[in-house]
Enzyme design. Structure first.
Site, PDB file in Angstrom:
ATOM      1  N   LYS A 296       0.828  -1.208   0.000  1.00 48.83           N
ATOM      2  CA  LYS A 296       0.000   0.000   0.000  1.00 48.83           C
ATOM      3  C   LYS A 296       0.863   1.259   0.000  1.00 48.83           C
ATOM      4  O   LYS A 296       0.548   2.249  -0.673  1.00 48.83           O
ATOM      5  CB  LYS A 296      -0.933   0.000   1.212  1.00 48.83           C
ATOM      6  CG  LYS A 296      -2.037  -1.033   1.157  1.00 48.83           C
ATOM      7  CD  LYS A 296      -3.010  -0.740   0.020  1.00 48.83           C
ATOM      8  CE  LYS A 296      -4.178  -1.708   0.009  1.00 48.83           C
ATOM      9  NZ  LYS A 296      -5.109  -1.444  -1.110  1.00 48.83           N
TER      10      LYS A 296
ATOM     11  N   LEU B 153      -9.825   0.295   8.796  1.00 48.75           N
ATOM     12  CA  LEU B 153     -10.642  -0.901   8.570  1.00 48.75           C
ATOM     13  C   LEU B 153     -12.098  -0.492   8.339  1.00 48.75           C
ATOM     14  O   LEU B 153     -12.685   0.208   9.164  1.00 48.75           O
ATOM     15  CB  LEU B 153     -10.540  -1.851   9.756  1.00 48.75           C
ATOM     16  CG  LEU B 153     -11.111  -3.248   9.514  1.00 48.75           C
ATOM     17  CD1 LEU B 153     -10.237  -4.313  10.173  1.00 48.75           C
ATOM     18  CD2 LEU B 153     -12.524  -3.374  10.057  1.00 48.75           C
TER      19      LEU B 153
END
Length: 238
Positions: free
Chosen positions: A67, A92
């Site tokens: 990422k 999340l």
């Protein structure tokens, strides 16, 4: 995991430049932000923070490493090709499922409701509602003044807080009550700032709403059994 993330990112930026797209909103991750063991625990995690690449590689955390390098590649490629780029870094993501399958984020909640997890970890996690992530993308695309990175998070909770919230909403499920590591001090949630998105007008849904709607969606999708009246009577008797 790393190679397709970087190459795919460069391809999209190149295609956007060729098509003269007005702005690209790049979906990055909190994984590109907070994985740094040398960060002062009292320091606020915000858009200026980057994960430590060496730490990610040494711990084989290829998700966060991927990422991070993908986002850096996006910024480099956007500068080279003159593309107006804005990045969003969600934590999340929870909330109602769009698909019928269970993804990794929602599995995090499902395991506590099914009883497959007998304990909860002595760790913390940041959460955000999926609708807020969607709205953030729209805001960043449509607001001319938007620039740079945007941390998309509502709360940071200890896993103990998560199971406590779930138990209050859904006492009929075998939600764990013990921590897997009670010998060490309880990990404290890190401080973060989501002020940049708030300044654009985004009002985040409370984390309790995220957890509740996630569980209800799991019921509706058939991944979580809905207790019958008979089950309720047995639970009360035992």
């Amino acid at each position: 995991m790393v190679e397709p993330a970087v190459i795919g990112t460069k391809n999209v930026i190149t295609a956007a430049a060729e098509a003269e797209v007005r702005r690209v909103v790049f979906t990055s991750s909190i994984g590109a932000v907070y994985m740094d063991p040398n960060r002062d625990p009292e320091k606020v995690v915000d858009e200026t923070c980057w994960s430590d690449p060496d730490f990610c590689k040494n711990t084989k955390n290829w998700y966060c490493y991927g990422k991070m390098v993908a986002e850096q590649a996006a910024w480099d490629e956007a500068r080279n090709q003159g593309v107006d780029l804005v990045a969003i870094n969600p934590v999340l993501v929870l909330g109602p499922l769009l698909q019928n399958t269970v993804n990794a984020s929602v599995l995090h909640v499902l395991k506590y409701l099914t009883g497959s997890a007998k304990t909860y970890a002595n760790s913390v996690q940041a959460y955000v509602h999926v609708k807020d992530v969607a709205l953030a993308h729209i805001l960043l695309y449509e607001t001319p003044s938007a620039s740079g990175r945007y941390l998309c998070a509502e709360s940071v909770l200890h896993r103990g807080d998560v199971v406590e919230i779930l138990a209050k909403f859904f006492p009929e499920y075998p939600i764990p009550t013990k921590c897997s590591d009670e010998t060490k001090p309880r990990v404290k949630p890190y401080k973060f700032s989501n002020q940049k998105l708030k300044d654009l007008g985004l009002e985040f849904a409370p984390v309790k709403e995220c957890l509740y709607e996630t569980a209800k969606s799991l019921q509706e999708k058939g991944h979580l059994p809905i207790p019958t009246q008979k089950d309720e009577i047995i639970r009360i008797q035992t």
